[in-house]
Design an enzyme around this catalytic site. Structure first.
Site, PDB file in Angstrom:
ATOM      1  N   GLY A  50     -49.921  30.282 128.858  1.00 32.41           N
ATOM      2  CA  GLY A  50     -49.196  31.555 129.684  1.00 32.41           C
ATOM      3  C   GLY A  50     -50.500  32.485 129.806  1.00 32.41           C
TER       4      GLY A  50
ATOM      5  CD  GLN B 296     -52.895  37.776 128.476  1.00 30.50           C
ATOM      6  OE1 GLN B 296     -52.051  37.304 128.802  1.00 30.50           O
ATOM      7  NE2 GLN B 296     -53.545  37.243 127.219  1.00 30.50           N
TER       8      GLN B 296
ATOM      9  CB  CYS C  69     -52.594  36.410 122.016  1.00 31.77           C
ATOM     10  SG  CYS C  69     -52.468  37.490 123.541  1.00 31.77           S
ATOM     11  CG  LEU C  70     -55.199  32.850 126.237  1.00 25.00           C
ATOM     12  CD1 LEU C  70     -55.104  32.507 127.923  1.00 25.00           C
ATOM     13  CD2 LEU C  70     -55.941  31.577 125.622  1.00 25.00           C
TER      14      LEU C  70
ATOM     15  CG  HIS D  96     -46.918  35.909 124.044  1.00 23.16           C
ATOM     16  ND1 HIS D  96     -47.362  36.021 122.768  1.00 23.16           N
ATOM     17  CD2 HIS D  96     -48.190  36.179 124.859  1.00 23.16           C
ATOM     18  CE1 HIS D  96     -48.759  36.213 122.839  1.00 23.16           C
ATOM     19  NE2 HIS D  96     -49.208  36.226 123.974  1.00 23.16           N
ATOM     20  CD  GLU D  97     -47.984  34.954 128.853  1.00 23.96           C
ATOM     21  OE1 GLU D  97     -48.228  34.042 127.863  1.00 23.96           O
ATOM     22  OE2 GLU D  97     -48.601  36.094 128.888  1.00 23.96           O
TER      23      GLU D  97
ATOM     24  CG  HIS E 129     -49.478  39.894 127.290  1.00 28.70           C
ATOM     25  ND1 HIS E 129     -50.424  40.577 126.485  1.00 28.70           N
ATOM     26  CD2 HIS E 129     -49.637  38.599 127.017  1.00 28.70           C
ATOM     27  CE1 HIS E 129     -50.934  39.709 125.907  1.00 28.70           C
ATOM     28  NE2 HIS E 129     -50.477  38.583 125.870  1.00 28.70           N
TER      29      HIS E 129
HETATM   30  O1  K2U Z   1     -50.568  35.611 126.499  1.00 31.01           O
HETATM   31  C1  K2U Z   1     -51.286  34.503 126.418  1.00 31.01           C
HETATM   32  O2  K2U Z   1     -52.507  34.867 125.769  1.00 31.01           O
HETATM   33  C2  K2U Z   1     -51.110  33.169 126.398  1.00 31.01           C
HETATM   34  C3  K2U Z   1     -50.673  32.564 125.153  1.00 31.01           C
HETATM   35  C4  K2U Z   1     -49.037  32.167 125.345  1.00 31.01           C
HETATM   36  C5  K2U Z   1     -48.376  31.893 124.185  1.00 31.01           C
HETATM   37  C6  K2U Z   1     -48.357  32.748 122.867  1.00 31.01           C
HETATM   38  C7  K2U Z   1     -47.443  32.517 121.992  1.00 31.01           C
HETATM   39  C8  K2U Z   1     -46.730  31.095 122.050  1.00 31.01           C
HETATM   40  C9  K2U Z   1     -46.927  30.385 123.158  1.00 31.01           C
HETATM   41  C10 K2U Z   1     -47.561  30.644 124.111  1.00 31.01           C
HETATM   42  C11 K2U Z   1     -51.636  31.621 124.737  1.00 31.01           C
HETATM   43  O3  K2U Z   1     -51.054  30.515 125.488  1.00 31.01           O
HETATM   44  S1  K2U Z   1     -51.998  31.323 123.248  1.00 31.01           S
HETATM   45  C12 K2U Z   1     -52.776  29.565 123.082  1.00 31.01           C
HETATM   46  C13 K2U Z   1     -51.540  28.789 122.810  1.00 31.01           C
HETATM   47  C14 K2U Z   1     -51.419  27.684 123.156  1.00 31.01           C
HETATM   48  C15 K2U Z   1     -50.501  26.531 122.978  1.00 31.01           C
HETATM   49  C16 K2U Z   1     -49.569  26.959 122.155  1.00 31.01           C
HETATM   50  C17 K2U Z   1     -49.621  28.133 121.496  1.00 31.01           C
HETATM   51  C18 K2U Z   1     -50.428  29.061 121.920  1.00 31.01           C
HETATM   52 ZN    ZN Z   2     -50.923  36.923 124.892  1.00 28.34          ZN
END
Ligand code: K2U
Ligand code: ZN
Length: 178
Positions: free
Chosen positions: A46, A51, A91-92, A133-134, A137
């Protein structure tokens, strides 16, 4: 398409409040495409526009194994939420940090798609967590905000130390200055 730079915590621009898009026009579609490329390249599932330092209410997601089922949401709104579930999140914008966060188990979301048409979807499990989560943001909220102040301080210190170690030699303070 273009890979975009992802802001890292505690960058204050991550706290910007995103504004609704007036129309899903060519510029918004290009933003969506660039965000998706950036997300895949960063191994995320996501990404929110804040971001990548764009304060528009746009998120992209893809929780599929094959990374071939992208979702594009402009002006997303949660119509209803049910249940509660704790899940470890990353989170990225907070690289290398994973902590448990409590969120709704299922959400019903309304948004505009990449075609500009409104749609509704029910999201649960990983997709449900990712959508929430998104959407946080877009309101300048990060998953670390659900943790204790002590944990946030430790995370800030760790990330700032790692950034210093990553900085190219020419940007590091000369040894004589240390
Ligand atoms: O917002 C972001 O930085 C993207 C996150 C989204 C996410 C956060 C928490 C749980 C699921 C998704 C990134 O994708 S974090 C990397 C990641 C990848 C796979 C599963 C969980 C986290
Ligand atoms: Zn995030």
């Amino acid at each position: 398409m273009t890979q975009l730079a992802i802001l890292e915590y505690p960058d204050p621009r991550l706290r910007n409040q995103a504004v609704r898009v007036e129309k899903v026009d060519a510029a918004v579609r290009k933003l969506m495409d660039d965000m998706l490329e950036t997300m895949y390249a960063s191994k995320g599932i996501g990404l929110a526009a804040t971001q990548v330092n764009v304060a528009l209410r746009v998120i992209v997601l893809d929780v599929s194994e094959a990374k071939d089922q992208p979702l594009y949401l402009a002006n997303p709104e949660i119509l209803s939420a049910a249940g509660k579930t704790p899940r470890e999140e990353g989170c990225l914008s907070v690289p290398g940090i994973y902590e448990k966060v409590q969120r709704a188990e299922q959400v019903v979301v309304r948004a505009l798609g990449r075609d500009g048409k409104p749609f509704e979807m029910t999201a649960q499990g990983l997709l449900g967590v990712c959508v929430q989560h998104e959407m946080d943001h877009l309101d300048g909220k990060l998953f670390v905000d659900y943790l204790s102040e002590l944990k946030r301080q430790l995370i800030r210190r760790r990330l700032q130390k790692e950034r210093k170690q990553r900085a190219p030699a020419e940007q590091r303070a000369p040894l004589s200055a240390l």
